[in-house]
Design a protein around this motif. Structure first.
Motif, PDB file in Angstrom:
ATOM      1  N   ILE A 287       0.852  -1.197   0.000  1.00 24.26           N
ATOM      2  CA  ILE A 287       0.000   0.000   0.000  1.00 24.26           C
ATOM      3  C   ILE A 287       0.887   1.246   0.000  1.00 24.26           C
ATOM      4  N   LEU A 288       0.509   2.241  -0.793  1.00 25.60           N
ATOM      5  CA  LEU A 288       1.096   3.582  -0.701  1.00 25.60           C
ATOM      6  C   LEU A 288       0.079   4.485  -0.024  1.00 25.60           C
ATOM      7  N   HIS A 289       0.563   5.443   0.775  1.00 23.83           N
ATOM      8  CA  HIS A 289      -0.367   6.377   1.397  1.00 23.83           C
ATOM      9  C   HIS A 289       0.065   7.818   1.163  1.00 23.83           C
ATOM     10  N   ASP A 290      -0.912   8.694   1.269  1.00 24.94           N
ATOM     11  CA  ASP A 290      -0.749  10.109   0.952  1.00 24.94           C
ATOM     12  C   ASP A 290      -1.663  10.899   1.884  1.00 24.94           C
ATOM     13  N   ARG A 291      -1.441  12.177   1.950  1.00 22.68           N
ATOM     14  CA  ARG A 291      -2.339  13.076   2.678  1.00 22.68           C
ATOM     15  C   ARG A 291      -2.424  14.370   1.907  1.00 22.68           C
ATOM     16  N   THR A 292      -3.643  14.865   1.728  1.00 21.25           N
ATOM     17  CA  THR A 292      -3.785  16.141   1.036  1.00 21.25           C
ATOM     18  C   THR A 292      -3.301  17.269   1.937  1.00 21.25           C
ATOM     19  N   ALA A 293      -2.924  18.385   1.336  1.00 22.77           N
ATOM     20  CA  ALA A 293      -2.562  19.570   2.104  1.00 22.77           C
ATOM     21  C   ALA A 293      -3.764  20.017   2.931  1.00 22.77           C
ATOM     22  N   TYR A 294      -3.493  20.764   3.990  1.00 21.87           N
ATOM     23  CA  TYR A 294      -4.610  21.189   4.835  1.00 21.87           C
ATOM     24  C   TYR A 294      -4.389  22.576   5.424  1.00 21.87           C
ATOM     25  N   GLU A 295      -5.507  23.171   5.796  1.00 18.07           N
ATOM     26  CA  GLU A 295      -5.504  24.427   6.555  1.00 18.07           C
ATOM     27  C   GLU A 295      -5.892  24.092   7.984  1.00 18.07           C
ATOM     28  N   ASP A 296      -5.064  24.510   8.926  1.00 18.11           N
ATOM     29  CA  ASP A 296      -5.307  24.145  10.316  1.00 18.11           C
ATOM     30  C   ASP A 296      -6.067  25.234  11.053  1.00 18.11           C
ATOM     31  N   TRP A 297      -6.563  24.870  12.220  1.00 21.27           N
ATOM     32  CA  TRP A 297      -7.218  25.843  13.094  1.00 21.27           C
ATOM     33  C   TRP A 297      -6.168  26.745  13.736  1.00 21.27           C
ATOM     34  N   PRO A 298      -6.480  28.005  13.978  1.00 18.98           N
ATOM     35  CA  PRO A 298      -5.491  28.889  14.608  1.00 18.98           C
ATOM     36  C   PRO A 298      -5.270  28.576  16.088  1.00 18.98           C
ATOM     37  N   GLU A 299      -6.299  28.027  16.749  1.00 20.30           N
ATOM     38  CA  GLU A 299      -6.162  27.747  18.181  1.00 20.30           C
ATOM     39  C   GLU A 299      -5.340  26.475  18.391  1.00 20.30           C
ATOM     40  N   PRO A 300      -4.290  26.533  19.199  1.00 21.95           N
ATOM     41  CA  PRO A 300      -3.441  25.356  19.420  1.00 21.95           C
ATOM     42  C   PRO A 300      -4.220  24.116  19.881  1.00 21.95           C
ATOM     43  N   ALA A 301      -5.231  24.295  20.695  1.00 20.04           N
ATOM     44  CA  ALA A 301      -5.965  23.156  21.235  1.00 20.04           C
ATOM     45  C   ALA A 301      -6.815  22.448  20.177  1.00 20.04           C
ATOM     46  N   ARG A 302      -7.052  23.110  19.048  1.00 18.87           N
ATOM     47  CA  ARG A 302      -7.894  22.514  18.002  1.00 18.87           C
ATOM     48  C   ARG A 302      -7.093  21.970  16.826  1.00 18.87           C
ATOM     49  N   LYS A 303      -5.778  22.139  16.823  1.00 22.01           N
ATOM     50  CA  LYS A 303      -4.971  21.790  15.665  1.00 22.01           C
ATOM     51  C   LYS A 303      -5.039  20.295  15.342  1.00 22.01           C
ATOM     52  N   ARG A 304      -4.961  20.017  14.045  1.00 18.11           N
ATOM     53  CA  ARG A 304      -4.966  18.632  13.567  1.00 18.11           C
ATOM     54  C   ARG A 304      -3.867  17.836  14.280  1.00 18.11           C
ATOM     55  N   HIS A 305      -4.237  16.658  14.772  1.00 12.15           N
ATOM     56  CA  HIS A 305      -3.287  15.881  15.569  1.00 12.15           C
ATOM     57  C   HIS A 305      -3.615  14.398  15.423  1.00 12.15           C
ATOM     58  N   LEU A 306      -2.651  13.635  14.955  1.00 11.41           N
ATOM     59  CA  LEU A 306      -2.779  12.188  14.869  1.00 11.41           C
ATOM     60  C   LEU A 306      -1.600  11.538  15.579  1.00 11.41           C
ATOM     61  N   LEU A 307      -1.844  10.388  16.185  1.00 13.52           N
ATOM     62  CA  LEU A 307      -0.768   9.575  16.746  1.00 13.52           C
ATOM     63  C   LEU A 307      -0.412   8.491  15.727  1.00 13.52           C
ATOM     64  N   ARG A 308       0.868   8.149  15.675  1.00 17.13           N
ATOM     65  CA  ARG A 308       1.321   7.185  14.672  1.00 17.13           C
ATOM     66  C   ARG A 308       2.156   6.092  15.315  1.00 17.13           C
ATOM     67  N   LEU A 309       2.011   4.875  14.804  1.00 21.45           N
ATOM     68  CA  LEU A 309       2.838   3.739  15.184  1.00 21.45           C
ATOM     69  C   LEU A 309       3.466   3.127  13.938  1.00 21.45           C
ATOM     70  N   TRP A 310       4.733   2.755  14.052  1.00 17.02           N
ATOM     71  CA  TRP A 310       5.397   1.918  13.070  1.00 17.02           C
ATOM     72  C   TRP A 310       5.573   0.553  13.721  1.00 17.02           C
ATOM     73  N   LEU A 311       5.067  -0.483  13.082  1.00 18.31           N
ATOM     74  CA  LEU A 311       4.982  -1.796  13.712  1.00 18.31           C
ATOM     75  C   LEU A 311       5.654  -2.868  12.867  1.00 18.31           C
ATOM     76  N   SER A 312       6.255  -3.838  13.569  1.00 17.74           N
ATOM     77  CA  SER A 312       6.878  -4.988  12.927  1.00 17.74           C
ATOM     78  C   SER A 312       6.299  -6.256  13.534  1.00 17.74           C
ATOM     79  N   PRO A 313       5.377  -6.930  12.846  1.00 18.33           N
ATOM     80  CA  PRO A 313       4.799  -8.169  13.373  1.00 18.33           C
ATOM     81  C   PRO A 313       5.740  -9.365  13.181  1.00 18.33           C
ATOM     82  N   SER A 314       5.679 -10.297  14.110  1.00 21.54           N
ATOM     83  CA  SER A 314       6.563 -11.465  14.038  1.00 21.54           C
ATOM     84  C   SER A 314       6.164 -12.417  12.919  1.00 21.54           C
TER      85      SER A 314
END
Length: 352
Positions: A287-314
């Motif tokens: 799979i290839l992944h992409d993300r479109t450009a974005y305009e964020d909220w000016p307030e720090p508490a509302r800004k776009r935020h995702l958590l990410r994991l890189w995983l290696s299964p056995s």
């Protein structure tokens, strides 16, 4: 006689077209039940009560009596099926990042072992705009509001948990690199053959001990019956800044352009809007992944935020030696990530 493709076409669920999946979300979205959420909450409460650092949490510390078997099934779908899943409904609104991060990490332990995502040793990544730009060759696109362009990450499985969305834009886009191969092999086998040859790829300043600032790897790698991909066009392009890197030929560029054009083809790609509480897991090798450009909220508490994991299964697929300059090891369960000398592995709870 025409030129033969370098290997047979991919026949299986990983070679999907986006046009065939739109409107069929029930096939690739798993919606958390009340019982699933209760199990996640109980396990999260337990690890937090024990005072475990997030990076110390293992699968045994995060019991999911019923939902765990669902995650095992979804891991099989990621590795050997359609290659992606979306898990919807994790409660994250008005909750501290610490609790959401612990829950997300615990779920991730059912899918693989966490790997470092950058030269700082971050096992838990924060996808958030840091006010940077990729005009700096040491900046990675996830630290900006820019479009990412279709690529793979340096791990077997990449996962995202959406905490907050942007004011406008920031859609997630994915495409099957197996479907791209099938189309190129059918239309232009001469060009797809070039993608089986090594390309100099920039490390963007994240250089392991004793390594060059770039590595060389084919886009397509055929090994042990599996076709796997490692790709980032901007990093191939910026690899040309190094005098010792091989110069790209016109034929190389034509092959890369066709690959990119197909990745962006609406017939092949699948776009989705990640909602707060959505967890997306992708198999980087198909799979290839992409993300479109974005305009964020000016307030720090509302800004776009995702958590990410890189995983290696056995139980991940075998990888060829060509992956070693980037993955460090070919051992399933202990490969991938960015490992730099003298760096402590840890799971930060804030973007840094």
């Amino acid at each position: 006689m025409g030129i033969a493709p370098p290997r047979p076409l991919i026949d299986g669920p990983s070679a999907w077209f986006g046009r065939d999946l739109r409107g069929r979300e029930e096939e690739w979205i798993y919606r958390l039940s009340a019982a699933d959420i209760a199990e996640i909450k109980a396990a999260t409460t337990s690890v937090r009560a024990r005072g475990l650092d997030i990076a110390e949490i293992g699968r045994a510390d995060f019991p999911l009596p019923t939902f765990g078997s669902v995650l095992d099934r979804l891991r099989e779908e990621i590795l050997n099926g359609r290659s992606f899943v979306l898990i919807r409904g994790m409660p994250v609104d008005d909750r501290p990042t610490t609790g959401s991060a612990a829950a997300y990490w615990g779920i991730g332990t059912y899918l693989g072992n966490a790997r470092s995502q950058n030269a700082k040793g971050h096992l838990l990544g924060h996808v958030r705009d840091l006010g940077l730009a990729t005009s700096d060759p040491n900046v990675r696109t996830y630290q900006t509001t820019e479009r990412q362009h279709f690529h793979t990450d340096s791990c077997d499985i990449v996962g995202l948990l959406c905490l907050k969305t942007a004011k406008r834009g920031g859609l997630s886009s994915i495409v099957s690199s197996m479907a791209i191969y099938n189309v190129m092999a059918t239309r232009r086998p001469d060009l797809v053959r070039r993608l089986f040859e090594p390309f100099p790829t920039d490390r963007r300043g994240e250089v392991p001990a004793g390594k060059k600032p770039f590595f060389e790897i084919p886009v397509y790698n055929d090994h042990a019956g599996y076709l796997s991909v490692l790709y980032s066009r901007p990093y191939i392009t910026s690899g040309q800044r190094f005098a010792e890197a091989r110069r790209l030929s016109p034929e190389d560029i034509e092959a890369l352009d066709m690959f990119d054009d197909l990745a962006n083809d609406p017939e092949l790609r699948l776009d989705m809007e990640l909602r707060p509480g959505d967890m997306q897991f992708l198999h980087n090798h198909t799979i290839l992944h992409d993300r479109t450009a974005y305009e964020d909220w000016p307030e720090p508490a509302r800004k776009r935020h995702l958590l990410r994991l890189w995983l290696s299964p056995s139980d991940a697929r075998p990888l060829p030696p060509a992956f070693l300059p980037r993955y460090g090891s070919a051992v399933a369960g202990d490969r991938g990530g960015i490992l730099c000398p003298g760096v402590r592995l840890h799971a930060p709870l804030e973007p840094v």
